[in-house]
Every structure is written in structure tokens, then in C-alpha cells.
Design a protein around this motif. Structure first.
Motif, PDB file in Angstrom:
ATOM      1  N   PHE A 113      66.583  -5.930   3.994  1.00  0.00           N
ATOM      2  CA  PHE A 113      67.595  -6.042   3.794  1.00  0.00           C
ATOM      3  C   PHE A 113      67.728  -4.561   4.665  1.00  0.00           C
ATOM      4  N   GLU A 114      69.207  -4.203   5.390  1.00  0.00           N
ATOM      5  CA  GLU A 114      69.676  -2.665   5.831  1.00  0.00           C
ATOM      6  C   GLU A 114      70.405  -1.861   5.587  1.00  0.00           C
ATOM      7  N   VAL A 115      69.534  -0.493   5.715  1.00  0.00           N
ATOM      8  CA  VAL A 115      69.636   0.433   5.061  1.00  0.00           C
ATOM      9  C   VAL A 115      70.949   0.581   5.797  1.00  0.00           C
ATOM     10  N   LEU A 116      72.215   1.072   5.069  1.00  0.00           N
ATOM     11  CA  LEU A 116      73.140   1.704   6.280  1.00  0.00           C
ATOM     12  C   LEU A 116      73.410   2.823   6.256  1.00  0.00           C
ATOM     13  N   ASP A 117      73.071   3.895   6.684  1.00  0.00           N
ATOM     14  CA  ASP A 117      73.649   5.492   6.708  1.00  0.00           C
ATOM     15  C   ASP A 117      74.850   5.900   6.220  1.00  0.00           C
ATOM     16  N   ARG A 118      75.449   7.428   6.254  1.00  0.00           N
ATOM     17  CA  ARG A 118      76.556   7.828   6.121  1.00  0.00           C
ATOM     18  C   ARG A 118      77.225   8.073   7.330  1.00  0.00           C
ATOM     19  N   VAL A 119      76.635   7.879   8.347  1.00  0.00           N
ATOM     20  CA  VAL A 119      76.998   7.846   9.843  1.00  0.00           C
ATOM     21  C   VAL A 119      77.360   6.610   9.719  1.00  0.00           C
ATOM     22  N   ARG A 120      76.975   5.969  10.020  1.00  0.00           N
ATOM     23  CA  ARG A 120      77.925   4.429  10.362  1.00  0.00           C
ATOM     24  C   ARG A 120      78.457   3.687   9.266  1.00  0.00           C
ATOM     25  N   LEU A 121      78.556   3.996   8.226  1.00  0.00           N
ATOM     26  CA  LEU A 121      79.710   4.163   7.189  1.00  0.00           C
ATOM     27  C   LEU A 121      80.977   4.640   7.381  1.00  0.00           C
ATOM     28  N   THR A 122      81.061   6.016   7.758  1.00  0.00           N
ATOM     29  CA  THR A 122      81.622   6.346   8.332  1.00  0.00           C
ATOM     30  C   THR A 122      82.201   6.106   9.807  1.00  0.00           C
ATOM     31  N   THR A 123      82.244   5.459  10.093  1.00  0.00           N
ATOM     32  CA  THR A 123      82.341   5.748  11.532  1.00  0.00           C
ATOM     33  C   THR A 123      83.593   4.417  12.369  1.00  0.00           C
ATOM     34  N   PRO A 124      84.710   4.834  12.058  1.00  0.00           N
ATOM     35  CA  PRO A 124      86.181   4.599  12.059  1.00  0.00           C
ATOM     36  C   PRO A 124      86.578   2.939  12.899  1.00  0.00           C
TER      37      PRO A 124
END
Length: 158
Positions: A113-124
Motif C-alpha cells: 500500500f501507499e501511505v498518504l500523509d496529511r500534507v499530500r492529502l491536503t494538497t489543493p
């Protein structure tokens, strides 16, 4: 939302969870692999698996919790792509309520799996390559006022 070869993230087909029957169904994440990773993560957290809820229409993701001495962690697994995210609480959709992955999140990566962090997930979305999205997907994104990558990936629209 544009095609940008230098974008931080490229949305593939199935990322929104929406699809047209004429195009065939989007890919699916193997639920057995997700459960295996979930139980391995619980062991690594020195906890146990709590609640597990498989994706159901119109939600685009599975949810689970790991309960340990440090509290309860909410895990989101995209139904169509092997993406994992962590959130503050169980909900039917998310916009920017994501957390930094815990130290034991590497277990998901170890199992593909690829774990997505908060920074990536809140990317505009303006910084995301959305070129493969259909006109219908774009319309829904505008209708629901989604402005972040995480909002597109972990949604519950119909």
C-alpha cells in the motif's frame, strides 16, 4: 485542475470512486490484503483491530480502527487503489481531517500500500494532475465543493 506532468500527484482512473458502466468497473483493492495489513498494523501498534467496515456505495473507501494503549487510530483504505490514510474520526467523507501516519504505518507500505500523509492529502486540487477525470467527475467535484486531494479520494458522493 489540469494536466501537469510536474504535479505532486496524478489521479488515475477510479480515484474518485465514480465510474460509468460503459467504461467498466474501476480496479479494486484486494480486501484480504487490506485485512492482512490491518492485523499486522495492530500487532505493530501493540493493539488490536477494532471496527472494520468495507466500502459500500456511495463511499469510495473502507474504514477500520486499531485500538492500542495510546488510543484509537482510524484507518482509511481507498477501495480502488492501494492508498491508506489516517483520520481523526470515522466519517462518510473527508476533506482535510487527516492525520500524520503513526510510526507503525510502514506495515501497510511493506504489504504494497501507499501511505498518504496529511500534507499530500491536503494538497489543493490545483496542484494535482486531474487530466483523466471525466466531465461528470469534474462536475461532482465542483458541486460538492471539493478542493483537496483527500476530499476527492475519500468521499461519499452519488
Amino acid at each position: 485542475m489540469a494536466a501537469d506532468k510536474d504535479a505532486a500527484f496524478v489521479l488515475p482512473r477510479g480515484a474518485t470512486g465514480l465510474f460509468q458502466p460503459k467504461d467498466g468497473p474501476p480496479p479494486e483493492v484486494d480486501r484480504r490484503t487490506f485485512r492482512t495489513a490491518l492485523y499486522a498494523a495492530a500487532r505493530a501498534a501493540k493493539g488490536q483491530v477494532g471496527r472494520v467496515e468495507e466500502q459500500a456505495h456511495p463511499r469510495s473507501f473502507h474504514t477500520a480502527t486499531v485500538v492500542a494503549r495510546t488510543g484509537e487510530d482510524v484507518i482509511l483504505c481507498h477501495a480502488h487503489h492501494p492508498w491508506i490514510a489516517f483520520a481523526e474520526e470515522l466519517r462518510d467523507w473527508y476533506t482535510d481531517e487527516f492525520l500524520t501516519p503513526p510510526p507503525w504505518a510502514h506495515v501497510f507500505t511493506d504489504l504494497g500500500f501507499e501511505v498518504l500523509d496529511r500534507v499530500r492529502l491536503t494538497t489543493p486540487l490545483t496542484d494535482v494532475d486531474t487530466s483523466v477525470l471525466t466531465q461528470g467527475e469534474r462536475r461532482d467535484i465542483r458541486f460538492y465543493g471539493i478542493t483537496t486531494l483527500g476530499g476527492v479520494l475519500f468521499n461519499s458522493w452519488d
